[in-house]
Design a protein around this motif. Structure first.
Motif, short mmCIF file in Angstrom:
data_model
loop_
_atom_site.label_atom_id
_atom_site.label_comp_id
_atom_site.label_asym_id
_atom_site.label_seq_id
_atom_site.Cartn_x
_atom_site.Cartn_y
_atom_site.Cartn_z
N PHE A 174 -5.98 -5.66 -9.58
CA PHE A 174 -4.61 -5.19 -9.38
C PHE A 174 -4.52 -3.73 -8.92
O PHE A 174 -3.42 -3.23 -8.67
N LEU A 175 -5.66 -3.06 -8.77
CA LEU A 175 -5.65 -1.69 -8.24
C LEU A 175 -4.99 -1.61 -6.86
O LEU A 175 -4.08 -0.78 -6.66
N PRO A 176 -5.41 -2.46 -5.89
CA PRO A 176 -4.76 -2.35 -4.57
C PRO A 176 -3.28 -2.71 -4.60
O PRO A 176 -2.50 -2.21 -3.80
N VAL A 177 -2.87 -3.58 -5.53
CA VAL A 177 -1.45 -3.94 -5.62
C VAL A 177 -0.62 -2.73 -6.06
O VAL A 177 0.39 -2.39 -5.44
N LEU A 178 -1.09 -2.04 -7.12
CA LEU A 178 -0.37 -0.84 -7.59
C LEU A 178 -0.34 0.24 -6.52
O LEU A 178 0.70 0.83 -6.23
N ALA A 179 -1.52 0.48 -5.90
CA ALA A 179 -1.61 1.53 -4.89
C ALA A 179 -0.72 1.20 -3.69
O ALA A 179 0.01 2.05 -3.18
N GLY A 180 -0.76 -0.06 -3.26
CA GLY A 180 0.01 -0.46 -2.09
C GLY A 180 1.51 -0.36 -2.31
O GLY A 180 2.24 0.18 -1.47
N GLN A 181 1.98 -0.82 -3.47
CA GLN A 181 3.42 -0.79 -3.74
C GLN A 181 3.95 0.62 -3.88
O GLN A 181 4.97 0.97 -3.32
N SER A 182 3.26 1.43 -4.70
CA SER A 182 3.78 2.79 -4.90
C SER A 182 3.66 3.59 -3.61
O SER A 182 4.53 4.41 -3.30
N GLY A 183 2.62 3.32 -2.83
CA GLY A 183 2.48 4.02 -1.55
C GLY A 183 3.62 3.68 -0.60
O GLY A 183 4.23 4.56 0.00
N ASN A 184 3.94 2.39 -0.50
CA ASN A 184 5.00 2.00 0.44
C ASN A 184 6.38 2.48 -0.03
O ASN A 184 7.19 2.94 0.77
N THR A 185 6.64 2.40 -1.32
CA THR A 185 7.90 2.92 -1.85
C THR A 185 8.02 4.42 -1.56
O THR A 185 9.08 4.90 -1.15
N GLY A 186 6.93 5.14 -1.76
CA GLY A 186 6.92 6.58 -1.50
C GLY A 186 7.14 6.90 -0.04
O GLY A 186 7.87 7.83 0.31
N CYS A 187 6.54 6.09 0.84
CA CYS A 187 6.68 6.34 2.28
C CYS A 187 8.11 6.08 2.75
O CYS A 187 8.59 6.72 3.69
N GLN A 188 8.81 5.15 2.10
CA GLN A 188 10.22 4.94 2.44
C GLN A 188 11.03 6.19 2.09
O GLN A 188 11.85 6.66 2.89
N ALA A 189 10.78 6.74 0.91
CA ALA A 189 11.50 7.95 0.50
C ALA A 189 11.12 9.13 1.40
O ALA A 189 11.97 9.96 1.77
N LEU A 190 9.85 9.19 1.78
CA LEU A 190 9.37 10.24 2.68
C LEU A 190 10.07 10.15 4.03
O LEU A 190 10.56 11.16 4.57
N ALA A 191 10.15 8.94 4.57
CA ALA A 191 10.74 8.76 5.90
C ALA A 191 12.23 9.11 5.90
O ALA A 191 12.73 9.73 6.83
N ILE A 192 12.94 8.72 4.84
CA ILE A 192 14.38 9.01 4.82
C ILE A 192 14.59 10.53 4.67
O ILE A 192 15.52 11.10 5.24
N THR A 193 13.71 11.20 3.93
CA THR A 193 13.83 12.65 3.78
C THR A 193 13.54 13.35 5.10
O THR A 193 14.27 14.27 5.51
N LEU A 194 12.48 12.92 5.80
CA LEU A 194 12.16 13.52 7.10
C LEU A 194 13.30 13.28 8.09
O LEU A 194 13.63 14.14 8.90
N ARG A 195 13.90 12.08 8.02
CA ARG A 195 15.03 11.77 8.89
C ARG A 195 16.16 12.77 8.63
O ARG A 195 16.79 13.27 9.56
N GLY A 196 16.42 13.03 7.36
CA GLY A 196 17.46 13.99 6.99
C GLY A 196 17.15 15.39 7.47
O GLY A 196 18.03 16.09 7.97
N ILE A 197 15.88 15.80 7.34
CA ILE A 197 15.49 17.14 7.79
C ILE A 197 15.65 17.25 9.30
O ILE A 197 16.24 18.20 9.82
N THR A 198 15.14 16.25 10.03
CA THR A 198 15.14 16.31 11.49
C THR A 198 16.56 16.31 12.04
O THR A 198 16.86 17.00 13.00
#
Lengths: 334, 334
Positions: free
Chosen positions: A198-222
């Protein structure tokens, strides 16, 4: 080449003053329409004037006159009579992102740039504003993973290698940090091997959730939206989204763990399922937080907020996601 | 709002014909300069004409006349004498990415759109072209991880949740695929727990290498460069870059595994180091290949080439990276 022009422009913290050109077509308020047409005819390049800028002797911009205004006036009229007074203008300190926002509403071909005394400092073309931001935004997807803004599919092999390799070494270093955390629980994994699965499952989910938040923040900055929107509100929203997304996804993952562990003969499958649910919820909340904070922190340090941000982010989400699961399992199940 | 205007535009496969407006300012070749000025004066909105389009009775575009041309001509001259003949124009079928490339070189305010018989079909503004592509590119970073193009930092919580959650479930499903591969080697991990520690390292490196290839491919698609550049050449380049990056990064990771396994008392640390080196090189080569193929495949299927591409990509790189390491360890070390 057009594409290269797009690529070669500007960072996010560029201001209008840095891309403006010297003013063309400045005239005094008492110039006549006939005089302005004469001025136009005697220029080396007749195509260069789009607007006449009416300025006082001290250089203060009083108004603009379009070629259309000249066409519709009598030759003897003076420009101060027919000009558009108090024209819209940028300051040299206007950030590009703000200027683009304004330009999207106005869509003029050319904008005057004036200082706080109203003195005409230069002109900036609408296409320059769009181009600079298009180049910036275009680069962003790659920048997240350490791809140079200038790289193209046609960039030579060795140059591509030199541009990309350093960031892969940085990524390796940060991956070691995540591995170090996993290593600290080697004993737990040896006893409950299902956790490794389950290591890749945890890493994959939290990574993708984080990247969504990252992308929306960068969108706001840009797009220059973060000026009006409080950071705290964004952080709370992403924390709440992380909690809700993490909990629901965590329920599915927990069910999978239960089935897997039970069929595997692992002890305490229900407790392991609970570990997955709690770890997934917690990890996704942290991912939401990090997704907002990584680009904002990079920006505060004067760096490009997108630069290698996904590398830093996924390291943090890896550590929290996998670390939380292993720590909980060690505490509750062992 | 400007930002929303940017966001609401167009997919990558949009053509000029879909964003053009009906032509304004069409006149016959025998119109005089005085007649054209009269035409201008009697319009409801005097600002709407930027160019006069000289068209024949059958609608064929013969030339363009700017307001500047009118100013510099005598009232009795006819437009066919002063017009710019054979003006640059787009076809309704010109893809937006190509039109933007052309517009970056020309920087006109307005472009005529003509069909294959030369009949004027409409006009398109330079800012429309830039705007549509800026919107497309801006959305891309988020699209990779399943963030809707329309989402903004100010999007309400529940709407954000509804937009993002489905992709997180897709991501979970794909993560199960990677977990399934790891699960197949549970026995190997139980015997060599050090391998579990290196799972995130393999996954992280091959994922980041793949995302670099993905980003450069998307950049090529968006900027319309892939038309001239053979896909096979790009695939070979990314395979070679993956091999070189994977080998060098793999050397560092192999050294780390050697030290870790030796200090841990794990058997055959040198063989485990070799496993890491080979797995890293192979995984990064596959990542280069997948990075090019995922967006091109999505595009061939008629989907947005960026849509959730990083979710599909990292699943594939996870499976190859971790699977290769565990399979090699099982074959060589056990």
């Amino acid at each position: 080449e057009g594409a290269d022009t797009v690529a070669l422009v500007s960072e996010l913290d560029v201001h209008v003053g840095e891309i403006m050109s010297p003013p063309i077509g400045t005239v005094s308020p008492d110039t006549t329409v006939a005089g302005a047409i004469d001025n136009l005819v005697h220029r080396k390049s007749v195509t260069e004037v789009t607007y006449f800028y009416v300025v006082t002797q001290s250089g203060v911009l009083q108004g603009t006159v379009t070629l259309r205004d000249l066409l519709l006036s009598k030759p003897g009229q003076v420009l101060s009579e027919i000009m558009t007074v108090d024209p819209f203008s940028f300051s040299p300190e206007t950030p590009l992102s703000e200027a683009v926002q304004a330009a999207l509403g106005k869509r003029y071909r050319l904008y005057p740039v004036t200082d706080e005394e109203g003195v005409l400092q230069g002109i900036v073309y609408g296409w320059q504003l769009f181009e600079s931001v298009a180049g910036e935004i275009n680069a962003q997807t790659g920048t997240l993973v350490g791809l140079d803004k200038e790289e193209r599919i046609s960039t030579p092999f060795l140059q591509s290698f030199r541009m990309r390799h350093p960031w892969l070494q940085v990524n390796l270093l940060t991956a070691f940090a995540a591995a170090f955390v996993v290593g600290a629980f080697e004993n737990t994994i040896a006893q409950i091997v299902a956790l490794a699965v389950f290591l890749p499952v945890l890493a994959g989910q939290s990574g993708n959730t984080g990247c969504q938040a990252l992308a929306i923040t960068l969108r706001g900055i840009t797009l220059g939206e973060l000026g009006d929107y409080p950071v705290r509100k964004l952080v709370f929203k992403e924390l709440a989204l992380g909690a809700m997304n993490g909990f629901i996804v965590g329920l599915v993952a927990a069910a999978a763990m239960w089935i897997y562990a039970a069929s595997d003969g692992t002890e305490a499958p229900a407790l392991l399922a609970l570990v997955i649910l709690v770890a997934m919820t917690g990890a996704c909340m942290c991912s939401g937080l990090f997704g907002v904070m990584v680009p904002l922190t990079l920006q505060r340090w004067g760096a490009d907020p997108a630069m290698a941000s996904s590398i830093f982010l996924t390291t943090m989400t890896d550590i929290v996601g996998m670390g939380l699961m292993l720590a909980l399992a060690t505490a509750i199940v062992l």
